[in-house]
Design a protein around this motif. Sequence first.
Motif, mmCIF file in Angstrom:
data_model
loop_
_atom_site.group_PDB
_atom_site.id
_atom_site.type_symbol
_atom_site.label_atom_id
_atom_site.label_comp_id
_atom_site.label_asym_id
_atom_site.label_seq_id
_atom_site.Cartn_x
_atom_site.Cartn_y
_atom_site.Cartn_z
ATOM 1 N N ILE A 6 0.849 -1.195 0.000
ATOM 2 C CA ILE A 6 0.000 0.000 0.000
ATOM 3 C C ILE A 6 0.881 1.241 0.000
ATOM 4 N N ASP A 8 0.849 5.051 0.551
ATOM 5 C CA ASP A 8 -0.023 6.007 1.233
ATOM 6 C C ASP A 8 0.053 7.398 0.609
ATOM 7 N N ALA A 133 -7.496 2.203 3.702
ATOM 8 C CA ALA A 133 -7.262 1.168 4.713
ATOM 9 C C ALA A 133 -8.352 0.100 4.678
ATOM 10 N N ILE A 150 3.276 -1.881 4.372
ATOM 11 C CA ILE A 150 3.163 -0.427 4.328
ATOM 12 C C ILE A 150 4.568 0.124 4.560
ATOM 13 N N LEU A 187 -3.320 5.178 6.965
ATOM 14 C CA LEU A 187 -3.369 3.721 7.107
ATOM 15 C C LEU A 187 -3.492 3.284 8.564
ATOM 16 N N LEU A 190 -5.962 0.447 9.305
ATOM 17 C CA LEU A 190 -5.734 -0.880 8.739
ATOM 18 C C LEU A 190 -5.865 -1.927 9.839
ATOM 19 N N TYR A 194 0.076 -6.525 9.175
ATOM 20 C CA TYR A 194 0.860 -5.967 8.077
ATOM 21 C C TYR A 194 2.306 -5.799 8.510
#
Length: 217
Positions: A6, A8, A133, A150, A187, A190, A194
Amino acid sequence: MNFLAIIDYEHLDNAIFLKSFSEAIAEQQGTRGIILHGDSQYTDRLIQTGMMSDDARQRSIKDLNHRLIALMADSGVAAVGMNGYQRNMISYDGTTLDLDTNLLVKFPVRTHLLLSNLIEDNRTQKPFAYDLANLASSLYRELDIDEVFIFSKNEADESLTDSSMPKMLRFRELDTEFKNTTLPEDLLGLNVPYRLATTRSFRKLPEVGDTVLITPD
């Protein structure tokens, strides 16, 4: 390894990061990824030209998708760029997020999917930007994804590879300073496990030893 990475809001406006990210993927071995993104500060710059905010956000997301595909191509990375609303891949009816999982996994072997959060609103039959997210969490739950990544706000962060840094942290136990200085603001919601990475650690995939696993519980 099948991963979800991801990018951001802040990192999407960082040209050095984006180039390093593309080069990192080019160095990976045996990976296949979905790279998810939304918009960036480019949206604000478009608004300053007189565009309406929704139009600016959509334009920003689409332009970023094209730009990232070009960057990855320059680095020798095979990738397909798509917005979530295309071919009705991802849609929302106000209550339920619907993912066409068959379509999402059909992109060619050894090819990465660059996917935006611009999805179809079934109520209006128009695209809109869905929460990054929440979309990432749904993709993780619905698809065969091994790891979610991330990226630290501080690309020069050496603490991730420090021997004193725990290799697993619980989000609910993180202090405010760590969240503010390390985790991307968009994020924080989330709610799946992760890995926190830098482009230096990301290029080593499928080796994840220099990343930190953060769990939601």
